[in-house]
Design a protein around this motif. Structure first.
Motif, PDB file in Angstrom:
ATOM      1  N   HIS A  83       0.835  -1.210   0.000  1.00  0.00           N
ATOM      2  CA  HIS A  83       0.000   0.000   0.000  1.00  0.00           C
ATOM      3  C   HIS A  83       0.867   1.256   0.000  1.00  0.00           C
ATOM      4  CE1 HIS A  83      -2.331   3.240   2.011  1.00  0.00           C
ATOM      5  NE2 HIS A  83      -3.298   2.784   1.237  1.00  0.00           N
ATOM      6  N   GLU A  84       1.863   1.303   0.888  1.00  0.00           N
ATOM      7  CA  GLU A  84       2.713   2.494   0.986  1.00  0.00           C
ATOM      8  C   GLU A  84       3.611   2.652  -0.237  1.00  0.00           C
ATOM      9  OE1 GLU A  84       2.460   4.813   3.308  1.00  0.00           O
ATOM     10  OE2 GLU A  84       0.796   3.681   4.158  1.00  0.00           O
ATOM     11  N   ALA A  85       4.189   1.534  -0.706  1.00  0.00           N
ATOM     12  CA  ALA A  85       5.071   1.602  -1.882  1.00  0.00           C
ATOM     13  C   ALA A  85       4.296   2.025  -3.121  1.00  0.00           C
ATOM     14  CB  ALA A  85       5.737   0.247  -2.103  1.00  0.00           C
ATOM     15  N   GLY A  86       3.063   1.528  -3.249  1.00  0.00           N
ATOM     16  CA  GLY A  86       2.247   1.931  -4.391  1.00  0.00           C
ATOM     17  C   GLY A  86       1.878   3.404  -4.342  1.00  0.00           C
ATOM     18  N   LYS A  87       1.636   3.894  -3.132  1.00  0.00           N
ATOM     19  CA  LYS A  87       1.261   5.301  -2.956  1.00  0.00           C
ATOM     20  C   LYS A  87       2.420   6.228  -3.282  1.00  0.00           C
ATOM     21  CE  LYS A  87       0.478   6.608   1.290  1.00  0.00           C
ATOM     22  NZ  LYS A  87      -0.184   6.708   2.609  1.00  0.00           N
ATOM     23  N   ALA A 109       9.154   1.732   0.590  1.00  0.00           N
ATOM     24  CA  ALA A 109       7.780   1.922   1.072  1.00  0.00           C
ATOM     25  C   ALA A 109       7.410   3.393   1.199  1.00  0.00           C
ATOM     26  CB  ALA A 109       7.608   1.230   2.425  1.00  0.00           C
ATOM     27  N   GLY A 110       8.372   4.281   0.946  1.00  0.00           N
ATOM     28  CA  GLY A 110       8.087   5.714   1.038  1.00  0.00           C
ATOM     29  C   GLY A 110       8.152   6.264   2.441  1.00  0.00           C
ATOM     30  N   ASP A 111       8.693   5.467   3.390  1.00  0.00           N
ATOM     31  CA  ASP A 111       8.725   5.900   4.785  1.00  0.00           C
ATOM     32  C   ASP A 111       9.881   6.843   5.085  1.00  0.00           C
ATOM     33  OD1 ASP A 111       6.477   4.518   5.999  1.00  0.00           O
ATOM     34  OD2 ASP A 111       7.558   2.671   5.549  1.00  0.00           O
ATOM     35  N   ILE A 112      11.033   6.616   4.466  1.00  0.00           N
ATOM     36  CA  ILE A 112      12.211   7.423   4.794  1.00  0.00           C
ATOM     37  C   ILE A 112      12.870   7.947   3.525  1.00  0.00           C
ATOM     38  CG2 ILE A 112      12.667   6.178   6.940  1.00  0.00           C
ATOM     39  CD1 ILE A 112      14.888   4.671   5.506  1.00  0.00           C
ATOM     40  N   GLU A 113      13.725   8.939   3.730  1.00  0.00           N
ATOM     41  CA  GLU A 113      14.534   9.498   2.658  1.00  0.00           C
ATOM     42  C   GLU A 113      15.748   8.605   2.438  1.00  0.00           C
ATOM     43  OE1 GLU A 113      14.147  12.151   0.795  1.00  0.00           O
ATOM     44  OE2 GLU A 113      12.650  13.401   1.789  1.00  0.00           O
ATOM     45  N   SER A 114      16.360   8.701   1.282  1.00  0.00           N
ATOM     46  CA  SER A 114      17.601   7.969   1.048  1.00  0.00           C
ATOM     47  C   SER A 114      18.795   8.915   0.956  1.00  0.00           C
ATOM     48  CB  SER A 114      17.514   7.160  -0.254  1.00  0.00           C
ATOM     49  OG  SER A 114      17.455   8.030  -1.373  1.00  0.00           O
ATOM     50  N   TRP A 115      18.573  10.182   1.317  1.00  0.00           N
ATOM     51  CA  TRP A 115      19.612  11.175   1.110  1.00  0.00           C
ATOM     52  C   TRP A 115      20.222  11.693   2.399  1.00  0.00           C
ATOM     53  CZ3 TRP A 115      20.989  10.815  -3.663  1.00  0.00           C
ATOM     54  CH2 TRP A 115      20.058  10.481  -4.630  1.00  0.00           C
ATOM     55  N   GLY A 116      20.028  10.990   3.504  1.00  0.00           N
ATOM     56  CA  GLY A 116      20.696  11.367   4.739  1.00  0.00           C
ATOM     57  C   GLY A 116      20.219  12.681   5.328  1.00  0.00           C
ATOM     58  N   ARG A 117      18.920  12.977   5.196  1.00  0.00           N
ATOM     59  CA  ARG A 117      18.417  14.261   5.698  1.00  0.00           C
ATOM     60  C   ARG A 117      17.467  14.112   6.883  1.00  0.00           C
ATOM     61  NH1 ARG A 117      16.345  17.056   0.209  1.00  0.00           N
ATOM     62  NH2 ARG A 117      15.309  15.042   0.051  1.00  0.00           N
ATOM     63  N   GLY A 118      17.408  12.925   7.495  1.00  0.00           N
ATOM     64  CA  GLY A 118      16.434  12.666   8.542  1.00  0.00           C
ATOM     65  C   GLY A 118      16.538  13.593   9.730  1.00  0.00           C
ATOM     66  N   ASN A 178      21.776  -0.360   8.771  1.00  0.00           N
ATOM     67  CA  ASN A 178      21.185  -1.567   8.186  1.00  0.00           C
ATOM     68  C   ASN A 178      20.705  -1.234   6.774  1.00  0.00           C
ATOM     69  OD1 ASN A 178      21.185  -3.043  10.837  1.00  0.00           O
ATOM     70  ND2 ASN A 178      19.678  -1.478  11.349  1.00  0.00           N
ATOM     71  N   PRO A 179      21.570  -1.320   5.764  1.00  0.00           N
ATOM     72  CA  PRO A 179      21.180  -0.882   4.421  1.00  0.00           C
ATOM     73  C   PRO A 179      19.949  -1.592   3.858  1.00  0.00           C
ATOM     74  CG  PRO A 179      23.557  -1.195   4.553  1.00  0.00           C
ATOM     75  CD  PRO A 179      22.994  -1.717   5.835  1.00  0.00           C
ATOM     76  N   ALA A 180      19.824  -2.910   4.088  1.00  0.00           N
ATOM     77  CA  ALA A 180      18.686  -3.647   3.528  1.00  0.00           C
ATOM     78  C   ALA A 180      17.377  -3.220   4.183  1.00  0.00           C
ATOM     79  CB  ALA A 180      18.902  -5.149   3.694  1.00  0.00           C
ATOM     80  N   ILE A 181      17.393  -3.047   5.512  1.00  0.00           N
ATOM     81  CA  ILE A 181      16.190  -2.604   6.224  1.00  0.00           C
ATOM     82  C   ILE A 181      15.841  -1.178   5.816  1.00  0.00           C
ATOM     83  CG2 ILE A 181      15.251  -2.029   8.500  1.00  0.00           C
ATOM     84  CD1 ILE A 181      16.846  -4.394   9.619  1.00  0.00           C
ATOM     85  N   ALA A 182      16.852  -0.302   5.781  1.00  0.00           N
ATOM     86  CA  ALA A 182      16.612   1.093   5.396  1.00  0.00           C
ATOM     87  C   ALA A 182      16.096   1.189   3.965  1.00  0.00           C
ATOM     88  CB  ALA A 182      17.897   1.901   5.557  1.00  0.00           C
ATOM     89  N   GLN A 183      16.653   0.380   3.061  1.00  0.00           N
ATOM     90  CA  GLN A 183      16.217   0.406   1.665  1.00  0.00           C
ATOM     91  C   GLN A 183      14.759  -0.027   1.531  1.00  0.00           C
ATOM     92  OE1 GLN A 183      17.422   1.650  -0.902  1.00  0.00           O
ATOM     93  NE2 GLN A 183      16.675   0.599  -2.723  1.00  0.00           N
ATOM     94  N   THR A 184      14.341  -1.009   2.328  1.00  0.00           N
ATOM     95  CA  THR A 184      12.948  -1.465   2.277  1.00  0.00           C
ATOM     96  C   THR A 184      12.005  -0.366   2.763  1.00  0.00           C
ATOM     97  OG1 THR A 184      13.673  -3.751   2.660  1.00  0.00           O
ATOM     98  CG2 THR A 184      11.346  -3.252   3.034  1.00  0.00           C
ATOM     99  N   PHE A 185      12.377   0.322   3.838  1.00  0.00           N
ATOM    100  CA  PHE A 185      11.545   1.444   4.304  1.00  0.00           C
ATOM    101  C   PHE A 185      11.545   2.583   3.285  1.00  0.00           C
ATOM    102  CE2 PHE A 185      11.895  -0.321   8.716  1.00  0.00           C
ATOM    103  CZ  PHE A 185      10.528  -0.365   8.973  1.00  0.00           C
ATOM    104  N   PHE A 186      12.659   2.758   2.592  1.00  0.00           N
ATOM    105  CA  PHE A 186      12.696   3.777   1.540  1.00  0.00           C
ATOM    106  C   PHE A 186      11.742   3.412   0.408  1.00  0.00           C
ATOM    107  CE2 PHE A 186      14.435   4.860  -2.673  1.00  0.00           C
ATOM    108  CZ  PHE A 186      14.259   6.224  -2.636  1.00  0.00           C
TER     109      PHE A 186
END
Length: 442
Positions: free
Chosen positions: A150-154, A330-339, A320-328
């Motif tokens: 749902h989140e990744a599609g959105k 899904a649209g949950d987090i940025e991938s550019w280190g701006r959190g 945790n690159p694999a966990i972070a990539q999955t949340f990315f």
């Protein structure tokens, strides 16, 4: 001698074979230099047996550690001292079965989960990529997959064709399975298994509400289940049970303002869940007080990073690159280190001060729901408080405005602004173009 003792430099007045551990630590980290015959004040005290050491040290390093180092002889004021240059090694180096590592300006012996993680990384692997062949895809949570789809599609970060495929195909596309597509990684189990704690101890979140007066725990919750579902559950509890909305009225209209910006809380929770060191076996802990909250996780910064860098523009280097990539995805987090920078911006936009971040024994982020509470904790006096409140309201302040606000002279205003360096950053060097803004790091 001009260099100070640091991540890559060590000074020793004389040679002892014990210092082979220091060489081991440098070799396992980023390399470094050890000076023999120099004290901690960088004064050359000399070594009497320099020629013998020039032969002995390389031989001992080779025989005990199995590596090669450069040993150079230098002379200053008729005193000999040695320079041992240690290159970094891609493979793990041991000292008599012990693994040492240079971190900051100290050496530590790696043990337990830290050693396991180190050996995996030296072998080109990560803890989260360790395979769990006993877990089948059918054992994973459909609710967690539904939430991801749902989140990744959105957010359109995964191709629709992949989202419509099987769970196995989805896991393959996220690189959460081995090359044969038969075994799941730890990251996959953490993200999607209904009970990841069967395989990874401490993979949950604790929240507690504490009385501000005596630190007494009034009530608490534990959030278990797949990480993909923990995120929403934690944020929901924080915003509905552990914090409240401040009611005000403007021109007859009721206004509800949350104690903390919703997106800042969400970013904090996502950072903790995505970047925690899950090999530690310790849950994420969020302690909520009447005027502030503290979120702790067992993650750590990349080597040689500072807290300041977190709040500046930087590359994304997740724990945790694999966990972070999955949340990315899904649209949950940025991938550019701006959190963390985003958290600071959201706080200041809500007329709050940026969070305080501490990186000792894990990652701790503290948010205050009023500037006054944070300033009181920092020990600011009345004049300093007036200045910070003015900056929060106006966005910036000049030396002249500080003089007017506090009724003080220019030199006194300058000293006051310098003392507020923990919260304010100066723009410009002199004259009317100089002003001070809220500093966006802890």
């Amino acid at each position: 001698m001009t260099d100070s003792e640091s991540q890559n430099i060590e000074y020793k007045e004389s040679w002892h074979d014990e210092y082979l551990k220091w060489i081991c630590g440098f070799a396992n980290a980023q390399g470094g230099t050890i000076y023999i015959g120099v004290n901690d004040d960088k004064q050359v005290v000399g070594v009497a047996d320099s020629k013998k050491l020039m032969e002995d040290i390389p031989n001992k390093v080779r025989d005990v550690l199995g590596i090669i180092v450069d040993v150079n002889l230098h002379t200053e004021s008729v005193k000999d001292y040695l320079e041992i240059i240690v290159p970094p090694y891609s493979n793990a180096i041991s000292y008599k079965g012990q693994y040492h590592y240079r971190s900051g300006s100290t050496k530590q012996e790696l043990k337990g989960t830290a050693l396991t993680r180190f050996l995996l990384q030296k072998g080109g692997q990560r803890w989260e990529n360790y395979l769990l062949p006993e877990v089948s895809i059918d054992a994973l949570s459909n609710a967690a997959f539904d939430r991801f789809r749902h989140e990744a599609g959105k957010h359109h970060r995964v191709n629709d064709d992949i989202l419509n495929e099987s769970n196995q195909t989805l896991l393959e596309s996220l690189h959460l399975m081995d090359s044969t597509q038969t075994k799941l990684t730890r990251a996959a189990v953490l993200l999607f298994h209904p009970d990841p704690e069967r395989f990874v101890f401490g993979a949950y979140v604790k929240i507690g509400f504490f009385d501000g007066a005596d630190d007494a725990l009034l009530f608490q919750d534990e959030i278990h289940g797949p990480l993909m579902l923990q995120v929403d559950k934690v944020i929901d509890l924080l915003t509905t049970k552990y914090t409240h909305r401040i009611i005000s009225y403007e021109q007859g209209h009721r206004i509800e303002t949350p104690q903390y910006p919703f997106d800042a809380l969400r970013e904090m929770v996502l950072n903790a869940i995505a970047h925690k060191d899950y090999s530690s076996g310790i849950p994420i802990q969020i302690s909520v007080y009447p005027d502030h909250l503290v979120c702790w996780n067992s993650g750590q910064l990349p080597e040689n990073w500072t807290v300041n860098k977190l709040f500046e523009k930087h590359s994304s280097e997740p724990f945790n690159p694999a966990i972070a990539q999955t949340f990315f995805r899904a649209g949950d987090i940025e991938s550019w280190g701006r959190g963390y920078r985003r958290i600071a911006t959201l706080m200041t936009q809500a007329n709050l001060l940026p969070p305080i971040v501490i990186t000792e024994s894990g990652m701790t982020i503290t948010m205050f729901n009023t500037p006054q509470a944070q300033m009181q904790t920092l020990g600011l006096n009345e004049r300093q408080t007036k200045v910070i409140e003015y900056v929060l309201q106006k966005g910036r302040v000049t030396n002249s405005e500080v003089q007017e606000i506090c009724g003080i002279s220019k030199p006194t205003a300058t000293r006051l602004l310098n003392d507020l360096g923990i919260l304010l950053v100066k723009t410009g060097n002199r004259g009317n173009g100089t002003f001070y803004e809220i500093r966006t790091f802890g």
